[in-house]
Write a protein that holds these residues in place. Structure first.
Motif, short mmCIF file in Angstrom:
data_model
loop_
_atom_site.label_atom_id
_atom_site.label_comp_id
_atom_site.label_asym_id
_atom_site.label_seq_id
_atom_site.Cartn_x
_atom_site.Cartn_y
_atom_site.Cartn_z
N THR A 164 -26.92 15.07 -40.88
CA THR A 164 -26.89 16.24 -39.43
C THR A 164 -27.86 17.30 -39.96
O THR A 164 -27.94 17.84 -40.80
N LYS A 169 -35.95 21.13 -38.32
CA LYS A 169 -36.78 19.55 -38.35
C LYS A 169 -35.91 18.58 -39.38
O LYS A 169 -37.00 18.72 -40.76
N LEU A 182 -34.34 14.79 -36.23
CA LEU A 182 -33.75 15.80 -35.76
C LEU A 182 -33.91 16.89 -35.96
O LEU A 182 -34.66 17.36 -36.32
N GLN A 185 -28.68 20.82 -34.39
CA GLN A 185 -27.03 20.31 -34.17
C GLN A 185 -27.28 19.35 -33.83
O GLN A 185 -26.60 18.47 -32.32
N ASN A 186 -28.00 17.85 -34.31
CA ASN A 186 -28.81 17.24 -34.00
C ASN A 186 -27.82 16.24 -34.88
O ASN A 186 -27.66 16.57 -36.66
N HIS A 187 -26.98 14.84 -35.07
CA HIS A 187 -26.54 13.89 -35.82
C HIS A 187 -27.00 12.33 -35.94
O HIS A 187 -27.07 12.31 -34.87
N VAL A 197 -27.89 8.11 -32.96
CA VAL A 197 -28.01 10.10 -32.11
C VAL A 197 -27.29 10.64 -31.64
O VAL A 197 -26.56 10.51 -30.54
N THR A 198 -26.44 11.52 -32.34
CA THR A 198 -25.36 13.01 -31.64
C THR A 198 -26.05 13.89 -30.66
O THR A 198 -26.58 14.77 -32.42
N LYS A 199 -26.45 14.33 -30.12
CA LYS A 199 -27.16 16.01 -29.62
C LYS A 199 -25.77 16.84 -29.79
O LYS A 199 -24.25 16.58 -29.25
N LEU A 200 -25.92 18.46 -29.50
CA LEU A 200 -24.76 19.13 -30.07
C LEU A 200 -23.01 19.04 -30.48
O LEU A 200 -22.07 18.72 -30.55
N SER A 203 -22.60 20.74 -35.69
CA SER A 203 -23.08 19.89 -37.48
C SER A 203 -22.12 21.09 -38.70
O SER A 203 -21.45 21.00 -39.51
#
Length: 286
Positions: A164, A169, A182, A185-187, A197-200, A203
């Protein structure tokens, strides 16, 4: 007449006969003899140079071996920082970067090479706060994370690998050489060998463990039980048939291990029993 006065040594008489008649007739002149001796003397320095050359070669070989030996020491030197079950600790790295280590986590790095190669091996869970500088690389069995200066959380246990990004970056590389970048707030999570990848992503939940708070969103029960073991330094025997049942909730370490087990087991129709000191068993309700 005294006979002793006229006594004559036959050897002396022979010497007089031999040497009294003049110089010996040598087969070579004095100049020839001297030149021959001088020639033999002139050959000696060549042997000395040969010996000196051997000494230089031996000294050079010794220096090479010393350099190679020193290089081997630098390459093999490792420092290990390990956080035991039931504990949290902060590892300070040579460049001012730091790693908050969750329970039962470990990192290994080479302090002698750190100035020109910021690289470490990691297993467990940790929050990395990296100072700006050269590339910072974290290697784990299921992936590699690289940054220049940022903060991020890594979960690397058994087959699980999750990263996370909180600031900066982050580049994550899978064992199959798949790469993703990433942003905050990217995971990313490794699923069946692929990076998802999961955005928003929330975190802050990824690092809630730093405050002894643990979130689980549809995670396998075995993963939850393993985390409880690590946080409380206990042994929990889980019926293997229950390993992949999903659990979704959270708990705080401010409660006792038995309170947490009760909280996890009740909504899943499970029960736990204490078998011995710090040893529990979890099974399904009969």
């Amino acid at each position: 007449m005294n006979d002793k006065n006229i006594h004559s040594d036959p050897l002396n008489d022979f010497e007089k006969d031999l040497f009294g008649k003049g110089k010996i007739n040598w087969e070579k002149s004095e100049a020839d003899v001297w030149n021959e001796l001088q020639g033999k003397m002139d050959k000696n320095p060549a042997k000395e140079v040969h010996i000196r050359n051997n000494w230089v070669q031996w000294a050079a070989a010794a220096v090479v071996l010393l350099i190679l030996g020193f290089g081997a020491v630098i390459s093999s030197w490792q420092k290990t920082i390990e956080c035991r079950p039931g504990e949290h600790l902060v590892a300070a790295l040579p460049d001012g970067s730091s790693v908050d280590l969750n329970a039962a986590s470990k990192l290994v790095y080479n302090p002698l090479k750190w100035k020109w190669e910021r690289k470490l091996k990691f297993v467990g869970e940790g929050f990395f706060n990296v100072e700006k500088g050269s590339t910072f690389t974290v290697e784990s069995n299921n992936g590699t994370t690289q940054v220049l200066g940022t903060s991020f959380n890594i979960y690397a246990r058994e087959e699980n690998y999750r990263v996370t990004c909180l600031t900066g970056k982050v580049q994550v590389t899978s064992p199959g050489n798949e790469k993703v970048i990433l942003l905050p707030q990217n995971h990313v999570e490794l699923e069946a060998g692929k990076l998802v990848v999961t955005k928003l992503f929330e975190s802050e939940k990824a690092i809630s463990w730093k405050q002894n708070y643990f979130y689980f969103a549809g995670r396998p029960l075995k993963e939850v039980i393993d985390e409880i073991e690590r946080q409380y330094a206990v042994t929990i025997k889980l019926d293997p048939e229950l390993n992949n049942r999903n659990f979704g909730s959270n708990f705080s370490k401010q409660h006792s291990v038995e309170d947490v087990l009760d909280f996890v087991c009740k909504p899943m129709n499970l029960k736990f029993e204490k078998q011995a000191n710090n040893i529990y068993i979890v099974t399904a309700e009969s």
